[in-house]
Write an enzyme that holds these catalytic residues in place. Sequence first.
Site, PDB file in Angstrom:
ATOM      1  N   LYS A  37      -5.782  -5.581   5.171  1.00 29.08           N
ATOM      2  CA  LYS A  37      -6.783  -5.500   5.584  1.00 29.08           C
ATOM      3  C   LYS A  37      -6.993  -5.761   6.669  1.00 29.08           C
ATOM      4  O   LYS A  37      -8.059  -7.017   5.649  1.00 29.08           O
ATOM      5  CB  LYS A  37      -7.284  -5.174   3.821  1.00 29.08           C
ATOM      6  N   LYS A  87      -8.423   4.073  -3.785  1.00 32.20           N
ATOM      7  CA  LYS A  87      -7.680   2.736  -2.405  1.00 32.20           C
ATOM      8  C   LYS A  87      -6.538   2.203  -3.304  1.00 32.20           C
ATOM      9  O   LYS A  87      -5.553   2.534  -2.677  1.00 32.20           O
ATOM     10  CB  LYS A  87      -8.593   3.128  -2.021  1.00 32.20           C
ATOM     11  N   GLU A 121      -4.538  -1.197   4.297  1.00 32.69           N
ATOM     12  CA  GLU A 121      -5.631  -0.485   3.313  1.00 32.69           C
ATOM     13  C   GLU A 121      -7.486  -0.599   4.197  1.00 32.69           C
ATOM     14  O   GLU A 121      -7.348  -1.861   4.707  1.00 32.69           O
ATOM     15  CB  GLU A 121      -6.004  -1.602   2.325  1.00 32.69           C
ATOM     16  N   SER A 146     -15.976  -6.045   1.555  1.00 35.10           N
ATOM     17  CA  SER A 146     -17.279  -6.911   0.898  1.00 35.10           C
ATOM     18  C   SER A 146     -17.319  -7.365  -0.468  1.00 35.10           C
ATOM     19  O   SER A 146     -16.817  -5.749  -0.961  1.00 35.10           O
ATOM     20  CB  SER A 146     -17.921  -6.191   2.245  1.00 35.10           C
ATOM     21  N   SER A 202     -11.475   0.200   4.549  1.00 31.71           N
ATOM     22  CA  SER A 202     -12.164   0.719   3.958  1.00 31.71           C
ATOM     23  C   SER A 202     -13.017   1.331   3.451  1.00 31.71           C
ATOM     24  O   SER A 202     -13.552   2.382   4.190  1.00 31.71           O
ATOM     25  CB  SER A 202     -13.263  -0.859   4.859  1.00 31.71           C
TER      26      SER A 202
END
Length: 222
Positions: free
Chosen positions: A38, A16, A112, A42, A114
Site C-alpha cells: 500500500k 476494502k 491496496e 492514514s 486509499s
Amino acid sequence: MSKGLFVTATGTDVGKTYVTALMVKKLREAGLSPGYYKAALSGAVSVEDSDAGYVRRISGISQPKETLLSYRYETPVSPHLAARLEGGSVELDRVLADYRRVCGLCDFVTVEGSGGIVCPIRWDAERRLLLEDIIRALDLGAVVVADAGLGTINAVVTTVCYMQSRGIETRGVFLNRYTGGAMQEDNAAMVEALTGLPVLDRIAPGQADLNMDGAALAALYR
C-alpha cells in the site's frame, strides 16, 4: 515474473482492507507466493495498527512489515491532507521502487488503494498526485470492492465509469456484507448488466474465506 492487481473501492469503510486480506489469504492457501503493498495510509500509529498490519495478520503471510507500505500518517484524513499536516509528502519514485521491492519477494502482489478511487494522495505546489496516477504508474488492472446493500448500483457504476474513463482496466467487483434477499440479488445482477463486469464474489459479514477458488483469483493478476 511477479504479477499484480490493484484493489480499490466505491468509498471509505466498505470493507476494502477486509476483502484484500481474504484475497491474499486465498492465494497463500492455494500454495502461491502472495505479497501485499500500500502506497499511503492514514489514521494509524504503527504498521501493526494499520490496514497493512491487518492484512498481514489475517492473511498469514510472513512478508517483512517494513515492505508493506511506503507512507504512514497518524491523522485520520486523506493522505494529501495528512501529509500537509504532518509532513512527508508522497513521492511517486519511492512508491515505484517499494512496489518493485515487493515484486522481488512475491509472485502475486495485491496493491491496496486509499479510500475510494478519487483519492488525493498528494496536492501541493510541487505535485498533484491522485490514486489513479499510482495505478497507471504501476501499470496494474483493478478490482472494485463495494457494499452489497442499498445504493451500490450507483456507487459501482460511477466508480467503474470513472476508472474506465481514466484508462484503468477493471476486472470485476467484490460485493461485501452480502446477506442475500431480493434487493441484494438484484444489485448484483444490475451491477453486471450496467458495467459489463462480473461480480467476482459475494462476501457475507464475518466470512473467513472467499468463495472463489485460488486459481480463479490468481487469473485476475497480470
